[in-house]
Enzyme design. Structure first.
Site, PDB file in Angstrom:
ATOM      1  N   GLU A 312       0.852  -1.208   0.000  1.00 52.55           N
ATOM      2  CA  GLU A 312       0.000   0.000   0.000  1.00 52.55           C
ATOM      3  C   GLU A 312       0.882   1.251   0.000  1.00 52.55           C
ATOM      4  O   GLU A 312       0.662   2.186   0.777  1.00 52.55           O
ATOM      5  CB  GLU A 312      -0.891   0.025   1.249  1.00 52.55           C
ATOM      6  CG  GLU A 312      -1.708  -1.247   1.441  1.00 52.55           C
ATOM      7  CD  GLU A 312      -2.685  -1.175   2.597  1.00 52.55           C
ATOM      8  OE1 GLU A 312      -3.845  -1.514   2.408  1.00 52.55           O
ATOM      9  OE2 GLU A 312      -2.267  -0.753   3.705  1.00 52.55           O
ATOM     10  N   CYS A 396     -10.738   1.127   7.469  1.00 46.47           N
ATOM     11  CA  CYS A 396     -10.214   2.446   7.803  1.00 46.47           C
ATOM     12  C   CYS A 396     -10.871   3.550   6.984  1.00 46.47           C
ATOM     13  O   CYS A 396     -11.102   4.647   7.489  1.00 46.47           O
ATOM     14  CB  CYS A 396      -8.704   2.480   7.593  1.00 46.47           C
ATOM     15  SG  CYS A 396      -8.166   1.757   6.031  1.00 46.47           S
TER      16      CYS A 396
END
Lengths: 639, 639
Positions: A312, A396
């Site tokens: 990521e 998230c």
């Protein structure tokens, strides 16, 4: 007091010592436009209640009850799941502050959630439901398990709740945990030397210091930054190593933004908060280097960041694949948080430009028009398979979007000794306190971002400056009148124009920011975009979707340099957007390519079978809200 | 008997019923050229002994001893680590067969390893050290834990060991385990319906059937293929889902090659083996569709496959990023295995073309010149950070390379009723048995792949055909003489030319395959390669490395269409390679790009600051064998 909008600034206006600007509380501004207001209403009435239900359904609240001994069974989900409760609490606090009487009753949910949080806290102040009961003896043993990260989100929620409601119930929980951490970690003899694998707590601690006046928390944040890059985290965190955690070098030595994108920008935001309080030049210098590296080499045209699925993470310089862009919604929000803090510190319009750009084109695509589904990744090209989801195992992004939308009014204005800064344009009313406590009312009338005519009516008396942002995207033609008379100063794109005068209630400021469609190219080293252009209008990035361009292979669209454009507001389309149409060509590969993937170079690189077509582009933030199909931001450029 | 080279074919020449060709045993061919022979020697003398040491050092042999109850402690490493022992055994078996008396003594290592394998086998025939002792009750509960995959590698090793040495000691272990699996799984009442998450056992079972004459194993392989795509695997395998495991559709319905690249090509190789024995048209039709999808849309110019790090998988059509290419070395080897089987089935030169292409440009880059370090991923562009490693936690690639090199002589020739097929060119001697058992000797003299002059001397009498491959890369100018006289038939690139005549010992066949440097472009939909060319010469792909082109930004190299090339053999360079030099330009971005990543389109897309330079390219397979630095396969094309 200096405070980020992400954790709000409802009441206090004391300034951080090393920040040029201070924020204006979200509660002081009411957005009532046709663009943001419906999204904020959906956030208040649909997103936040449904997310609260999901916090229960996915065991996130149960985990807290379990930690409190009120429930048995296994811990559910991932070790950082407490943080979603905290982000939701932060978002809900702002939403309640903005519209306390709206339905459904968010306050009851907030109370219920805070009660669960309170019960889950250990006697020593420690609070993390994953490390409760059978895992209580594993506390602070693996610093990639997000204990400080979750603490940071708790602190941000507590600050927001306190600012929004005046209640100290969550703030007291936060300070007890912060005191526990402060007693456990630090440079003093007897304390442990460590920091978290996922930065977040740094900015939260500075905010907590601002809210409570406890300077200790700033020192603790500084400690957690200072120990990075000295092997404290080591490379023991599995295959991603130290760069992933921004732990390969001391922060002050960093030249390149690397690793996990959310961690990187959260860390930078925390360091910016530190700088605002301490003024250490080496911190600001490193932030500048990282900002330039990101914006000149590692940022998508959407403002999105984090190119790689693997880790990521940021990629190499100019590594910006479109279909495989990771560009996590949270990373865009983190970039906004960082740029917001840089803007407050320096008052430089480049940060406000990027804040606006990222808000419209990288954060906003993360949520559907109805506010009920989310993107985790935000590709800039797709074949139709990438669709928003209602929730994620690692969730998230949804509450991060919610807290951003709930606190959005706080991003519009700033205040300095000179006067009032207008960062963002949107139809809205505001009551802004000047540095000398005089209140000034501002009424913005505009159809922004669909149109660049902005009329601001002043309610207030006396001399002060109104600083209006001339966006960098407005490359030419901006005009500015005050009470019908042209303002004499030059309007420089990418700067604030200062209107200093003796204001009278009823004064009218008319800013006109022309919004022609712009064709944009990228640096030649961005390999996927070679020979391609993207369309923009005003602050918005555009894209083409198959549904608007049926019977066309999007890969074959070629946009001639001499193409003419039309921009029309279409109330029927995607809840009302300005669509862009252009005369383009469809230029398909020659038939010889049907049987080859590679071949000896032909004398003409161009494809064949050209045919004139009209293409329709829509704002990129609104893509994937209709039937699935291919989407492209970058189109081949023709001559 | 039909047998793949990957599991060899040393003795038997009976043909599979539905295969046009049969292989020639590796032991019947001796390569003594300057290209492969040193690599095979390094494989025999350095790679295999050092890998054996690593099998011990990393606990892979200990795991077997532990399963046998001869050692305590924890299982070490990953659950599929037995497979590395088996791949090593397969490789070592071929190496011993080729040079039994060489040092060090591989036979002793083989005996020791087989002894550990034998002891680890359960009384019921089951054999997997991960599922021994405390995990014995978890056997066959999670079909993504590679139990059948490991079994398949055991079977391949056993077949190779039997063919290479005549010993049945490993073969007996294999058949006992195969019988256990056959008794456990199958369509019959009382048996379980399942298959493995990682295909591999399918081809191994067919090979085992060929080696033992037990047709049951073919039926079992067919069963394991047939149950795919019906939800038996389900999507329970975590985030990657059914496509990752090629379990989203029944095999016969597949149109697109998807998912984990190694699994995909291993499965296809197994299905090709099945087809060779059963002749079911639907299997061959599906294989054709998958082959066309792969070669026309999902294959790198290196022959490498598997674009994505995420899931080690194929991407979408035309998704072929260069720096982020995953292109696992094992996937290239799997593609060779699949193409080899297709070649044997159909005798179509396109499979041999791709086999050669993949061998030189996708498998070979996986190992260093000294045979001691390996690539797992094989990017086509790099900044200098991607370097070969001595071993990996998941160490599938190193022994896969070893078994490929050890069995390489078996890839040179094939036999059909017509006669002898020459698939690959290399200085070598061979004794090839014709279908009627006559032995024909062949001596190839050539500097291939550096030069395309190939002289083949025949030792043998009587009428048969010699089928010579005219590679697809040899687009024009190939010539062919027999005993000094031009052969009258046309030489069609990408086909075999049939030389049918009454041969006499001492007959000379002289094939000339001109090797000009070729500029190749890719399909316009491959976005990263738009406006770019790659250099090839003969079967070799070339690349530029910084070390040969100092003081040059590789991104700035622009190769004009009218560039002239030189190709020179340089004995000092990389153990001796033909380097290619060209007159090119360095064309750097204009200074205006120093402060922009995106900007309004300028009237000229070209960069500025052009300057003529001479560039040097080396074979791609030899990259990253000197000091680290940037590397590029694709260069910008100029006009």
């Amino acid at each position: 007091m200096f405070a980020s909008v992400a954790t709000g600034a409802v009441v206090d206006t004391t300034s951080s010592r090393f920040a040029r600007l201070r924020p204006v509380a979200p509660g002081a501004v009411t957005i009532d436009d046709a663009f943001w207001a419906p999204r904020m209403r959906a956030n208040r009435e649909s997103t936040l209640p449904s997310q609260y239900r999901l916090l229960w359904e996915t065991g996130r609240i149960d985990n807290l009850l379990r930690a409190a001994g009120k429930l048995d069974g296994e811990f559910q989900g991932r070790y950082f799941n407490d943080s979603d409760v905290y982000k939701w609490l932060e978002a809900a606090s702002w939403a309640v502050a903005a519209s306390p009487d709206a339905e459904p009753d968010l306050e009851a949910m907030i109370e219920e959630a805070i009660s669960a949080v309170a019960d889950a806290q250990s006697a020593d102040g420690y609070l993390n439901s994953y490390f409760s009961r059978e895992r209580a003896d594993q506390r602070w043993t693996d610093f990639d398990l997000h204990e400080m990260y979750c603490a940071g989100h708790l602190f941000q929620a507590a600050v927001a709740h306190h600012r929004a409601t005046g209640s100290t119930c969550l703030l007291n929980i936060a300070t007890r945990f912060a005191d526990h951490i402060d007693a456990t970690f630090g440079p003093e003899p007897g304390k442990r030397v460590a920091t978290d694998g996922h930065p977040e707590i740094e900015m939260a601690l500075v905010e907590l210091a601002r809210e409570t006046g406890e300077w200790r928390y700033v020192d603790l944040a500084a400690f957690l930054v200072d120990v990075r890059g000295h092997g404290v985290l080591g490379d023991a965190y599995g295959r991603f190593g130290t760069k992933y955690h921004q732990d390969h070098q001391p922060f002050r030595n960093l030249n390149e933004i690397v690793g996990h994108a959310v961690r990187a920008v959260y860390l930078n935001a925390g360091v910016a908060d530190l700088y605002a309080e301490t003024g250490e030049p080496a911190l600001l210098a490193a932030l500048h280097r990282l900002w330039h590296n990101m914006t000149l080499r590692k940022m998508y045209i959407s403002g999105g960041i984090g190119s790689r699925y693997e880790g990521e993470s940021f990629g190499e310089d100019y590594e910006l694949p479109n279909a495989l862009a990771y560009t996590e919604t949270c990373a865009a929000i983190g970039s906004m948080m960082w740029n917001w803090r840089m803007l407050l510190i320096e008052g430089d319009a480049r940060y406000a430009d990027l804040l606006e750009w990222t808000l419209y084109n990288a954060m906003l695509p993360g949520v559907s028009l109805d506010g009920e589904t989310y993107f985790y990744q935000n590709p800039l090209a797709d074949e139709g398979s990438h669709r928003r989801q209602t929730w994620f195992g690692t969730a998230c992004c949804p509450p991060n979007v919610a807290r951003t939308l709930a606190s959005l009014p706080g991003y519009l204005y700033g205040v300095s000794d000179e006067g009032i800064w207008v960062h963002l344009y949107a139809a809205s009313s505001a009551r802004v306190p000047l540095a000398d406590a005089r209140l000034v009312e501002l009424r913005q009338e505009t159809l922004y971002p669909w149109d660049g005519e902005i009329n601001i009516e002043i309610g207030g008396e006396g001399e002060f400056s109104l600083m209006l942002r001339i966006p960098a995207w407005c490359e030419e033609g901006a005009t500015l009148n005050v009470n019908g008379l042209p303002w004499p100063d030059a309007l420089v794109p990418g700067s604030y124009v200062e209107l200093r005068r003796d204001w009278r209630t009823g004064d009218m400021v008319d800013l006109s920011l022309p919004m022609p469609v712009r064709c944009v190219e990228s640096h030649p080293y961005v390999v996927e975009n070679a020979g391609r252009v993207a369309l923009m209008r005003g602050p918005l990035l555009y894209c083409v979707e198959q549904v608007d361009n049926p019977d066309m292979v999007l890969n074959d669209i070629e946009l001639p340099d001499q193409a003419s454009f039309r921009a029309d507001f279409r109330p029927d389309l995607l809840s009302g957007v300005v669509a862009v149409t252009a005369d383009a060509r469809v230029n398909a590969p020659s038939d010889s390519w049907a049987t080859a993937l590679y071949r000896a170079t032909a004398s003409d690189l161009r494809m064949e079978n050209r045919e004139g077509v009209s293409i329709t582009a829509i704002p990129y933030h609104a893509w994937a809200n209709r039937e699935p199909g291919p989407m492209r931001v970058w189109l081949r450029r023709g001559w």
